[in-house]
Enzyme design. Structure first.
Site, PDB file in Angstrom:
ATOM      1  CG  HIS A  71      -0.353  -0.306   2.582  1.00 33.46           C
ATOM      2  ND1 HIS A  71       0.312   0.666   3.218  1.00 33.46           N
ATOM      3  CD2 HIS A  71      -0.063  -1.220   3.123  1.00 33.46           C
ATOM      4  CE1 HIS A  71       1.045   0.265   4.152  1.00 33.46           C
ATOM      5  NE2 HIS A  71       0.723  -1.044   4.131  1.00 33.46           N
ATOM      6  CD  GLN A  73       2.168   6.471   4.550  1.00 30.73           C
ATOM      7  OE1 GLN A  73       3.270   6.169   4.790  1.00 30.73           O
ATOM      8  NE2 GLN A  73       1.926   7.537   3.759  1.00 30.73           N
ATOM      9  CB  SER A  74       4.285  -0.711   1.985  1.00 38.00           C
ATOM     10  OG  SER A  74       5.210  -1.817   1.860  1.00 38.00           O
ATOM     11  CG  ASN A  75       7.135   0.409   7.277  1.00 37.23           C
ATOM     12  OD1 ASN A  75       7.427   1.767   7.347  1.00 37.23           O
ATOM     13  ND2 ASN A  75       6.638  -0.190   8.413  1.00 37.23           N
ATOM     14  CB  ALA A  77       6.518  -0.490  -1.041  1.00 37.89           C
TER      15      ALA A  77
END
Ligand SMILES: *Cc1c(COP(=O)(O)O)cnc(C)c1O
Length: 330
Positions: A71, A73-75, A77
């Site tokens: 998403h 806000q993915s860490n 990613a």
């Protein structure tokens, strides 16, 4: 096996620190924290340990593009984008909204901001689209254009990813000896896609350490999470030809998830404030605050004895504080 990859995303070992004020506040066991939030570049966090072998594998296969799903806000990613940049690989993030009706800071601050600054290519998909299918489509398109894509497993949680956390156990073991103490009796971690916990358990079994790993789920129900972690632990140990007995059962506690992944709980907000005020340590609303809320509950309810010791793995995620400012600003 320590540091056997060409790709290094974390140059130094992360520190193992005692938390004196939290320990005094709870009047219970000695609490240590493993600062995996601070190691390496790209915003740090547990994903860097997991990606070292995965990106090694991508480079060995002559890939030039790394595709990850997550998403905004993915860490996972964000850390992947930064790690790809460092090795001259192109990052592509297949993105969905985490929770509908997100505000502006959720879409443009925190990890979303960092990925934007690093120049990540974002492919937005709809909530009902399948991540795997979408990644395969993106990969096909890259191939058609002459590129060589590599698909990152969900959360970096495959055998190669989990192996990064065997190294973490080896670091804690060495650092505990330097502090003149035994390996802590309990290891607490947030558990999402399961690779961190599977790696920790594998490391503990392989090094014959009498310690218990407790995963605090931020995503799955207990049974599902335990199945995932057990399966990945078995695969990791098999890959490393470990022949010892797996006598420990895997423990994941799902009591602290609240309404679901990415949704804050009253307890986790209090925990963020508590750790900041007592120790100057920032936890994140999606993962580490829920895990620490679990640890505090275990201590308060006497599940861990005063004479025992605990290490909490700070798996990172501090950019999320900025994305959740509306929930946190008092
Ligand atoms: C991804 C993540 C976790 C969960 O780790 P898994 O290996 O997916 O279980 C925990 N904390 C933070 C900050 C993370 O980004």
């Amino acid at each position: 096996m320590y540091k056997d990859t060409k790709v290094r995303l974390i140059e130094k070992e992360s520190s193992l620190e005692f938390l004196p004020r939290l320990t005094a506040y709870l009047n219970g066991p000695k609490i240590f924290i493993k600062r995996d939030d601070e190691g390496g570049r790209s915003g740090g966090g547990n994903k860097l340990r997991k990606y070292e072998r995965i990106i090694d594998d991508a480079i060995a296969n002559n890939c030039d593009t790394l595709i990850i799903a997550g998403h905004y806000q993915s860490n996972a990613a964000r850390a992947l984008v930064g790690s790809a940049c460092r090795f001259g690989l192109k990052p592509v993030v297949v993105c969905k909204e985490l929770i509908p009706s997100q505000n502006d800071s959720f879409l443009k601050n925190g990890n979303a901001l960092l990925m934007n600054i690093m120049g990540a290519k974002i492919v937005s998909i709809d909530a009902e689209d399948d991540y795997t299918e979408s990644m395969n489509m993106v990969a096909k398109q890259i191939e058609d254009e002459g590129g060589k894509p590599y698909i990152i497993p969900f959360g970096g949680s495959n055998v190669l990813g989990a192996m990064g956390y065997i190294e973490c156990v080896e670091e804690i073991d060495k650092q505990s000896k330097e502090l003149d103490m035994g390996f802590p009796d309990y290891v607490f971690t947030a558990t999402g896609s399961g690779g961190t916990q599977a790696g920790l358990i594998s490391g503990i079994l392989m090094n014959n350490i009498p310690s218990r790993v407790i995963g605090i789920s931020v995503l799955h129900k207990k049974r599902e999470a335990e199945k995932i972690v057990t399966g990945l632990t078995a695969k990791t140990l098999e890959h490393l030809k470990f022949s010892g007995e797996i006598n420990e059962s895997v423990l994941v506690d799902d009591s602290f998830v609240g309404d679901g992944y990415g949704i804050t709980t009253a307890g986790s907000i209090d925990t963020i404030r508590l750790l900041a005020k007592l120790e100057g340590i920032f936890l994140c609303p999606v993962y580490t605050a829920k895990a620490m809320t679990g640890l505090i509950d275990y201590i308060k309810s006497g599940k861990i004895k005063d004479t025992e010791t605990v290490v909490f793995i700070h798996t990172g995620g501090s950019p999320l504080i900025y994305a959740y400012n509306d929930k946190l600003y008092n």
